[in-house]
Write a protein that holds these residues in place. Structure first.
Motif, PDB file in Angstrom:
ATOM      1  N   TRP A   1       0.857  -1.176   0.000  1.00 36.40           N
ATOM      2  CA  TRP A   1       0.000   0.000   0.000  1.00 36.40           C
ATOM      3  C   TRP A   1       0.898   1.232   0.000  1.00 36.40           C
ATOM      4  O   TRP A   1       1.863   1.311   0.765  1.00 36.40           O
ATOM      5  N   GLU A   2       0.574   2.197  -0.829  1.00 31.82           N
ATOM      6  CA  GLU A   2       1.355   3.428  -0.936  1.00 31.82           C
ATOM      7  C   GLU A   2       0.544   4.589  -0.362  1.00 31.82           C
ATOM      8  O   GLU A   2      -0.584   4.853  -0.789  1.00 31.82           O
ATOM      9  N   VAL A   3       1.124   5.278   0.614  1.00 33.66           N
ATOM     10  CA  VAL A   3       0.456   6.377   1.311  1.00 33.66           C
ATOM     11  C   VAL A   3       1.419   7.561   1.400  1.00 33.66           C
ATOM     12  O   VAL A   3       2.598   7.373   1.712  1.00 33.66           O
ATOM     13  N   VAL A   4       0.925   8.758   1.153  1.00 36.20           N
ATOM     14  CA  VAL A   4       1.735   9.969   1.282  1.00 36.20           C
ATOM     15  C   VAL A   4       1.152  10.841   2.393  1.00 36.20           C
ATOM     16  O   VAL A   4      -0.040  11.187   2.367  1.00 36.20           O
ATOM     17  N   ALA A   5       1.995  11.171   3.372  1.00 36.13           N
ATOM     18  CA  ALA A   5       1.608  12.058   4.473  1.00 36.13           C
ATOM     19  C   ALA A   5       2.222  13.433   4.229  1.00 36.13           C
ATOM     20  O   ALA A   5       3.440  13.548   4.089  1.00 36.13           O
ATOM     21  N   THR A   6       1.379  14.458   4.174  1.00 42.50           N
ATOM     22  CA  THR A   6       1.835  15.827   3.931  1.00 42.50           C
ATOM     23  C   THR A   6       1.513  16.682   5.142  1.00 42.50           C
ATOM     24  O   THR A   6       0.364  16.684   5.626  1.00 42.50           O
ATOM     25  N   LEU A   7       2.495  17.405   5.634  1.00 41.05           N
ATOM     26  CA  LEU A   7       2.316  18.228   6.826  1.00 41.05           C
ATOM     27  C   LEU A   7       1.206  19.257   6.599  1.00 41.05           C
ATOM     28  O   LEU A   7       1.169  19.945   5.574  1.00 41.05           O
TER      29      LEU A   7
END
Length: 456
Positions: free
Chosen positions: A349-355
């Motif tokens: 699973w690919e997840v991007v966390a952006t501040l």
């Protein structure tokens, strides 16, 4: 008019409450677990060319010998790499490598390499944990914009085995099965650029509320687990003890944390044991929330679910944990010794966390990849506030077949700018491997008990 205003206000409150609670999945979807999907929500089938095999139940509990100290035999010891990825041929495999892995090839073109072995889908969990995951699918809801859980009770695991967004995927990492409760000894090392290092030895316990015989009423339904970490050596650090009560909603009730400082002989509250506070004895090479690849409250980031892809990730890392190896065999200048690493092709699973705007953290973006079979984070690329790729994390996973749980033989965090790195979790030279099935008294995880722990 006042009555109409009150009614409108009531409807507004109800609509806001509804929007803050995301519904659990339908019975029809939950029925896919263990049938068309694995019990934990992964795709059962092989990929199109068979390089990722179908999941057929994982390794049996007797897949290999277990020595008197709990170290496992490698079921795949006789296998050889299918091929080895190096700086010179990495472009050929670019679509199955992370940006962080490509950056490591650029940073260490003469030494970093990825030996790729046949893929084995080894992991499973006990039947009661499979049942708990199915219950979670039907009962658990995310609240407070995904920062907390409702319906997650003692004995629950895998909050969202059929996730619908990025933060639910990450909650599966937080709530994955880790052997119920465990104790382990391990080292952490932060090598200099030339490879020299001083190991810091820790003892660590993680106990779930269901394993605490005298659980306080205020902790029932409020805590995910109790965690305690004690520094054993070197002498200048020995006796420092950290205690964490990990809450299920760290926005409503922030993580409870304390530290006993052996030099001062005092117990203090420790709010710095969260987010980008300094990692214990890490020489500035990791943040508090880098441990276990990522931990803690997800509230400072927006989480975007990209989907699934196939990647070469560290997997079935039995050799990395072998007691026949010394720490000096593994820890080398720049990165771990690739003679002892093993990578396989797996779906992630690919997840991007952006501040979030206005939020504070040294990492502006975290690009995460989680193994579909275990929900364990396998790779994380960390970007600074200027958008520069800064640190690359890799989790060298293996399946503990005798206890039906998955964990990391080692986790690394490579600093591309300084040329240094951190490795945590190595236990090759420890007298015992990780021990499972612990029970505890609530007092053992109180601030009052820390002084005794620090003086042992």
């Amino acid at each position: 008019m006042n009555r109409k205003t009150m009614i409108k206000g009531t409807f507004l409150v109800l609509s806001l409450l509804a929007s803050s609670v995301m519904a659990a999945v339908s019975q029809q979807d939950a029925d896919k677990l263990g049938t068309s999907l694995t019990p934990l929500g992964a795709q059962k089938e092989a990929n199109s060319d068979g390089s990722i095999p179908a999941w057929t139940g994982g390794l049996p509990t007797n897949a290999g010998a277990v020595d008197a100290n709990g170290f496992l035999a490698d079921p795949f010891a006789g296998e050889k790499p299918l091929f080895v990825i190096t700086a010179s041929n990495a472009g050929q495999y670019r679509d199955k490598l992370t940006d962080g892995q490509m950056a490591l090839f650029k940073r260490y073109p003469d030494s970093y390499r990825i030996p790729v072995y046949p893929s084995h889908r080894t992991a499973t969990v006990p039947a009661q944990v499979q049942a708990a995951a199915r219950d979670s699918a039907l009962q658990v809801q995310s609240i407070n914009d995904g920062n907390g859980l409702a319906g997650f009770k003692q004995g629950s695991y895998y909050a969202f085995p059929i996730p619908s967004n990025g933060v639910e995927v990450v909650w599966n990492h937080f709530t994955r099965y880790m052997g119920d409760s465990y104790r382990r000894a391990f080292i952490q090392a932060t090598p200099q650029v030339d490879g020299s290092y001083t190991p810091v030895r820790f003892e660590e316990q993680q106990v779930y509320p269901s394993r605490v015989s005298d659980l306080p009423a205020e902790d029932a339904g409020a805590l995910l687990y109790y965690y305690k970490q004690r520094v054993i050596s070197p002498a200048r650090l020995a006796g420092t003890v950290a205690l964490v009560h990990e809450t299920l909603d760290q926005v409503k009730e922030p993580r409870r944390a304390w530290v006993y400082n052996a030099g001062q002989r005092r117990v203090r509250r420790a709010p710095q044991l969260a987010y980008d506070g300094p990692g214990t004895a890490s020489d500035g090479q990791r943040t508090a929330d880098n441990l276990d690849m990522y931990n803690g409250a997800p509230d400072r980031y927006d989480w975007k679910l990209i989907g699934k892809k196939e990647l070469y990730i560290p997997y079935n890392s039995y050799r990395m944990e072998s007691p026949s190896l010394k720490y000096d065999d593994i820890i080398k200048a720049g990165h771990l010794n690739p003679d002892h690493t093993r990578y396989e092709l797996h779906r992630v699973w690919e997840v991007v966390a952006t501040l979030k705007p206005g939020a504070r953290h040294v990492y502006a973006t975290r690009h995460m990849y989680l193994d579909e079979d275990t929900w364990q984070i396998a790779e994380v690329d960390h970007y600074d506030r200027q958008g520069q790729l800064w640190r690359v994390a890799e989790g060298h996973a293996l399946y503990r077949y005798d206890n039906q749980t998955s964990y990391l033989a080692a986790e690394t965090l490579y600093d591309l700018i300084s040329g240094r790195y951190m490795v945590v979790g190595l236990r090759n030279e420890e007298p015992k491997n990780t021990q499972y099935g612990l029970t505890a008294k609530a007092y053992d995880f109180t601030p009052a008990a820390l002084r005794t722990d620090g003086m042992r």
